[in-house]
Design a protein around this motif. Structure first.
Motif, PDB file in Angstrom:
ATOM      1  N   SER A 118      -8.146 -46.407 -29.654  1.00 44.91           N
ATOM      2  CA  SER A 118      -8.133 -46.124 -31.090  1.00 44.91           C
ATOM      3  C   SER A 118      -7.085 -45.084 -31.447  1.00 44.91           C
ATOM      4  O   SER A 118      -6.736 -44.927 -32.618  1.00 44.91           O
ATOM      5  CB  SER A 118      -9.511 -45.636 -31.540  1.00 44.91           C
ATOM      6  OG  SER A 118      -9.855 -44.430 -30.859  1.00 44.91           O
ATOM      7  N   ARG A 168      -8.399 -55.734 -33.072  1.00 43.79           N
ATOM      8  CA  ARG A 168      -8.835 -54.942 -34.228  1.00 43.79           C
ATOM      9  C   ARG A 168      -7.907 -53.741 -34.451  1.00 43.79           C
ATOM     10  O   ARG A 168      -7.504 -53.468 -35.590  1.00 43.79           O
ATOM     11  CB  ARG A 168     -10.274 -54.468 -34.038  1.00 43.79           C
ATOM     12  CG  ARG A 168     -10.780 -53.556 -35.164  1.00 43.79           C
ATOM     13  CD  ARG A 168     -12.246 -53.255 -34.990  1.00 43.79           C
ATOM     14  NE  ARG A 168     -13.019 -54.470 -35.161  1.00 43.79           N
ATOM     15  CZ  ARG A 168     -13.417 -54.937 -36.331  1.00 43.79           C
ATOM     16  NH1 ARG A 168     -13.101 -54.294 -37.434  1.00 43.79           N
ATOM     17  NH2 ARG A 168     -14.113 -56.053 -36.426  1.00 43.79           N
ATOM     18  N   GLU A 169      -7.592 -53.023 -33.372  1.00 50.43           N
ATOM     19  CA  GLU A 169      -6.752 -51.835 -33.517  1.00 50.43           C
ATOM     20  C   GLU A 169      -5.343 -52.190 -33.984  1.00 50.43           C
ATOM     21  O   GLU A 169      -4.751 -51.493 -34.814  1.00 50.43           O
ATOM     22  CB  GLU A 169      -6.675 -51.072 -32.186  1.00 50.43           C
ATOM     23  CG  GLU A 169      -7.952 -50.351 -31.797  1.00 50.43           C
ATOM     24  CD  GLU A 169      -8.955 -51.271 -31.118  1.00 50.43           C
ATOM     25  OE1 GLU A 169      -8.657 -52.487 -30.985  1.00 50.43           O
ATOM     26  OE2 GLU A 169     -10.039 -50.791 -30.721  1.00 50.43           O
ATOM     27  N   SER A 195      -5.500 -53.384 -37.776  1.00 53.28           N
ATOM     28  CA  SER A 195      -5.777 -52.228 -38.629  1.00 53.28           C
ATOM     29  C   SER A 195      -4.576 -51.294 -38.705  1.00 53.28           C
ATOM     30  O   SER A 195      -4.237 -50.786 -39.778  1.00 53.28           O
ATOM     31  CB  SER A 195      -7.000 -51.480 -38.093  1.00 53.28           C
ATOM     32  OG  SER A 195      -7.217 -50.288 -38.802  1.00 53.28           O
ATOM     33  N   LYS A 233      -6.879 -64.879 -33.971  1.00 49.28           N
ATOM     34  CA  LYS A 233      -7.332 -63.484 -33.849  1.00 49.28           C
ATOM     35  C   LYS A 233      -6.927 -62.666 -35.066  1.00 49.28           C
ATOM     36  O   LYS A 233      -7.721 -61.892 -35.613  1.00 49.28           O
ATOM     37  CB  LYS A 233      -6.749 -62.859 -32.584  1.00 49.28           C
ATOM     38  CG  LYS A 233      -7.372 -63.363 -31.296  1.00 49.28           C
ATOM     39  CD  LYS A 233      -6.796 -62.634 -30.096  1.00 49.28           C
ATOM     40  CE  LYS A 233      -7.457 -63.119 -28.804  1.00 49.28           C
ATOM     41  NZ  LYS A 233      -6.926 -62.426 -27.614  1.00 49.28           N
ATOM     42  N   GLU A 285      -9.491 -60.948 -37.824  1.00 49.97           N
ATOM     43  CA  GLU A 285      -9.499 -59.501 -38.040  1.00 49.97           C
ATOM     44  C   GLU A 285      -9.194 -59.164 -39.498  1.00 49.97           C
ATOM     45  O   GLU A 285      -9.800 -58.255 -40.071  1.00 49.97           O
ATOM     46  CB  GLU A 285      -8.488 -58.819 -37.118  1.00 49.97           C
ATOM     47  CG  GLU A 285      -8.871 -58.843 -35.645  1.00 49.97           C
ATOM     48  CD  GLU A 285     -10.221 -58.192 -35.381  1.00 49.97           C
ATOM     49  OE1 GLU A 285     -10.590 -57.254 -36.114  1.00 49.97           O
ATOM     50  OE2 GLU A 285     -10.914 -58.625 -34.447  1.00 49.97           O
ATOM     51  N   SER A 288     -12.280 -59.734 -41.368  1.00 47.70           N
ATOM     52  CA  SER A 288     -13.212 -58.623 -41.174  1.00 47.70           C
ATOM     53  C   SER A 288     -12.831 -57.440 -42.051  1.00 47.70           C
ATOM     54  O   SER A 288     -13.694 -56.794 -42.651  1.00 47.70           O
ATOM     55  CB  SER A 288     -13.221 -58.208 -39.702  1.00 47.70           C
ATOM     56  OG  SER A 288     -14.037 -57.079 -39.496  1.00 47.70           O
ATOM     57  N   MET A 289     -11.524 -57.157 -42.151  1.00 52.28           N
ATOM     58  CA  MET A 289     -11.061 -56.066 -43.016  1.00 52.28           C
ATOM     59  C   MET A 289     -11.371 -56.361 -44.481  1.00 52.28           C
ATOM     60  O   MET A 289     -11.737 -55.462 -45.251  1.00 52.28           O
ATOM     61  CB  MET A 289      -9.551 -55.863 -42.853  1.00 52.28           C
ATOM     62  CG  MET A 289      -9.116 -55.461 -41.467  1.00 52.28           C
ATOM     63  SD  MET A 289      -9.623 -53.783 -41.048  1.00 52.28           S
ATOM     64  CE  MET A 289      -9.061 -53.690 -39.350  1.00 52.28           C
TER      65      MET A 289
END
Length: 749
Positions: free
Chosen positions: A255, A294-295, A298, A327, A331, A334-335
């Motif tokens: 992260s 995800r990282e 984002s 992918k 993601e 999801s955001m």
């Protein structure tokens, strides 16, 4: 030396001044007094640095790293002479630590695998990764002297590593391996500079811990820019090796370092022109995306919320492979759904609302690329609903949040909400639903979505048109809605429920409709304004569907609760639902339910809503006809209690309420087997009915007095007047005392 007595900050400042004053001197001849003096100056500097390390005692490793930290920036200098001088000092220090024992150094630094032990930060050689990275790149410099000094430093550093590995039994190498590595370190002339540097770098990597590898990657990415002091091919090789290394999995630290790497690529990409460098970054993005989707997603959204040209280039790279496309889209989805209203920071790093906006903007750009539509189709139902929720969420943005996006697109009037609506239209058209898009536009649906006042109407229109899509798609959308609504979320639950209620009209979704019954109890008790009445509207529709009507009976207790709330709209919707449900009940259950309803309905006779008054009275009338057997005796009390309120409402200003009261009084007379009441009710002789009530049961005078009290404060003047007239009847009160508070203090009679 007294330098050890100085504070660390002061000592570092003096060292930096010292380095600058010596390293920046013009190149010296190899012979002559000036060359001799300069050589003595450098030798004195080396001696001073070694003395600083020795005088630090148990903190020697910290002092060493502080000096190296000050020297490394000089290795990036464009002038070869400055690079060479700085590297010579590093090589001298590296040689010194192989001779002078730094016993306080924990040998854990010399093993790529993180060992399970604890050691003080004062004993850790944390600079190994950065040092190896810089020296490896310097081995590819154009200047031969610079390359030689870098190779010399790496040789001594390798010796230092092997010395400390031998101190830890778990880290012992075979003698053959050590001899082989030492031989490789001493054969630079047999290979090109880049090949030699690549070979040595790869050898060192097994001694560099994953947490240090991220620092090397950041340094290598910066070295990919044109022009560069190092070999771009070598920097690209370092990025490839490190990112693809299976050991490069720092766990929770991802992260921190993944955003740093993505930011480094984003900042440096405009200055990178070499094909080998661009290809290396492309591979790095895809590998990182595979490990940490995800990282990566984002981080790129944080780099560019408005999806700039550079960001779009990075998105296209990540979308260049089918598996990567899936992918990325998931993601981004999801955001989109992470629209928490609890965080209001305007920092993109801390605010999921802004990241959600950024995701919507990015999806809009992706939808313009026809090559990605096949992958988009796989998640179309979820993506469609997420964008619809995004439109709703965008209407609630703060001015600061809007400004982040509007500032760039102000000339095109592409505000965040218009951008979200545009994304919805692009998605529907891309999936072949142009006719639905045009129909929504013809009904004003798109314009309605843009305003908070008409937004829900726009959602109704969109949902209505989506009901014309193929059944498999409608089924998927409906099931996804019920799945989302299984967890309460005030951000989008109203929008989801409006859409779901509209879809209840799909007669071919019987199996899917059962799922709605499971979530309705939660939302019947919701505190969200308008939610209970919305759900009741949907249940009413289900009670009118032959295949679903009886299944709705499981909701009967929850619907009866709505009669006791303060929400007139919910009561108005609950009453017709209960009326339909009563007709579905049979036998004993019908009688018991009717009796239970009677007690809850009478308070609604005097509700402020005309509709509630009328429907409650009519439902009470129906309930009287359904009570049988042993419950009939209990029902008689409820009927007697209803007579006076029904009498007063014969004078209701709403004619429908007055008519319902008259018919209910007739039914009450029939239930009580009181023929005179039936006759008087049929002819609406209110004053005669009041006389009959008092004459029939004088013992109820106190009850009548109590029931009359609320009507003295009624907003309807006819009802106040009728209550006063009834209380004034001589036979009504007899010798009962009349409290003054019963009389209305103001208002015309």
């Amino acid at each position: 030396s007294r330098a050890g007595l100085l504070l660390q900050e002061k000592r570092s400042s003096l060292l930096h001044i010292c380095f600058c004053s010596v390293f920046y001197l013009p190149p010296q001849d190899t012979q002559g007094p000036e060359a001799s003096l300069y050589s003595k100056t450098l030798a004195t500097m080396d001696s001073m640095l070694q003395t600083l390390v020795c005088s630090a005692g148990t903190l020697g490793i910290l002092e060493l790293q502080n000096i190296l930290q000050l020297l490394l920036p000089f290795t990036n200098f464009q002038l070869a002479v400055v690079q060479e001088r700085a590297l010579a000092r590093i090589a001298s220090l590296a040689n010194f630590i192989t001779i002078y024992p730094l016993l306080q150094v924990c040998p854990c630094f010399a093993q790529a695998t993180v060992l399970r032990h604890q050691c003080s930060k004062t004993h850790q050689f944390t600079m190994l990764g950065r040092l190896v990275g810089h020296l490896s790149l310097c081995c590819t410099c154009k200047d031969k002297g610079t390359r030689n000094e870098a190779a010399e430093a790496l040789h001594h550093l390798h010796t230092f590593i092997l010395q400390h590995r031998s101190r830890w039994p778990r880290l012992h190498d075979t003698g053959q391996l050590q001899l082989q590595e030492r031989w490789q370190m001493r054969q630079p002339w047999q290979l090109s500079p880049t090949s030699y540097a690549s070979k040595i770098f790869l050898m060192f990597m097994k001694y560099v811990q994953p947490s240090d590898q991220a620092d090397i990657i950041l340094m290598a990415i910066k070295s990919l820019r044109d022009p560069s002091a190092y070999s771009i091919s070598m920097a690209a090789y370092m990025v490839d090796v490190l990112v693809a290394d299976p050991a490069f999995q720092p766990g929770q630290a991802s992260s921190l370092w993944v955003p740093n790497i993505v930011w480094a690529i984003y900042r440096n990409l405009p200055s990178i022109k070499a094909v080998v460098a661009l290809d290396s970054l492309d591979r790095a993005l895809l590998v990182l995306l595979g490990k940490h989707p995800r990282e990566v997603v984002s981080s790129l959204l944080q780099c560019s919320p408005t999806c700039t040209r550079v960001a779009m280039a990075m998105w296209k790279v990540m979308l260049s492979e089918p598996q990567a496309v899936e992918k990325v889209l998931r993601e981004l989805l999801s955001m989109l759904m992470n629209q928490s209203l609890r965080k209001t920071s305007t920092s993109t790093k801390d605010n999921p609302r802004i990241l959600s906006l950024a995701a919507a903007r990015t999806i809009s750009e992706i939808l313009l690329q026809p090559t990605f539509l096949r992958e988009v189709e796989a998640i179309f139902p979820q993506l469609f609903l997420a964008l619809l929720f995004q439109v709703s969420f965008t209407t609630e943005l703060t001015l600061q949040e809007v400004h982040i996006f509007w500032r760039k697109y102000q000339q095109d009037l592409l505000t965040p909400i218009r951008s979200a609506v545009q994304s919805m239209r692009l998605l529907l058209c891309g999936m072949g639903f142009e006719s639905q898009v045009l129909a929504m536009e013809a009904q004003g649906g798109w314009d309605a979505l843009l305003s908070t006042q008409t937004h829900l109407m726009g959602v109704h229109i969109v949902a209505r048109e989506m009901m014309k899509t193929p059944r498999p798609l409608r089924s998927t959308i409906f099931c996804h809605l019920t799945e989302l609504l299984s967890v309460e979320d005030p951000t989008w639950e109203m929008i989801a429920m409006v859409f779901l209620i509209e879809m209840l009209g799909c007669t071919d979704l019987n199996e899917e409709l059962d799922r709605a019954l499971e979530i309705f109890p939660t939302y019947l008790r919701s505190q969200c304004l308008g939610m209970p009445s919305l759900v009741l509207r949907g249940i009413l529709r289900l009670t009118e569907m032959p295949d679903m009507a009886r299944k709705t009976l499981v909701l009967l207790p929850y619907i009866m609760e709505q009669l006791q709330g303060a929400d007139s709209d919910a009561s108005a919707m609950a009453l017709p639902v209960l009326s339909n449900m009563l007709r579905l009940l049979e036998g004993k259950m019908s009688s018991l339910t009717a009796l239970a309803l009677a007690d809850k309905l009478q308070p609604l006779f005097n509700d402020e809503s005309d509709t509630v008054r009328e429907l409650s009275i009519r439902l009470f009338q129906n309930a009287m006809g359904l009570v049988v057997g042993a419950e009939k005796k209990k029902m008689k009390k409820e009927v007697w209690d209803s007579l006076l309120p029904l009498l007063f409402h014969l004078h209701d200003q709403d004619k429908r309420v007055a008519k319902a009261s008259q018919e209910a009084l007739c039914s009450a007379g029939q239930f009580l087997k009181w023929g005179q009441l039936v006759q008087l009710a049929e002819t609406a002789q209110a004053w005669r009915i009041s006389e009959c009530l008092l004459a029939r049961k004088r013992s109820r005078a106190k009850d009548y007095l109590h029931q009359s009290q609320p009507y003295l404060q009624s907003p309807q003047e006819p009802l106040r007047r009728e209550a006063v007239r009834f209380i004034g009847e001589p036979q009504a009160l007899g010798s009962l005392p009349l409290p003054g508070s019963l009389w209305p203090s103001t208002g015309p009679m």
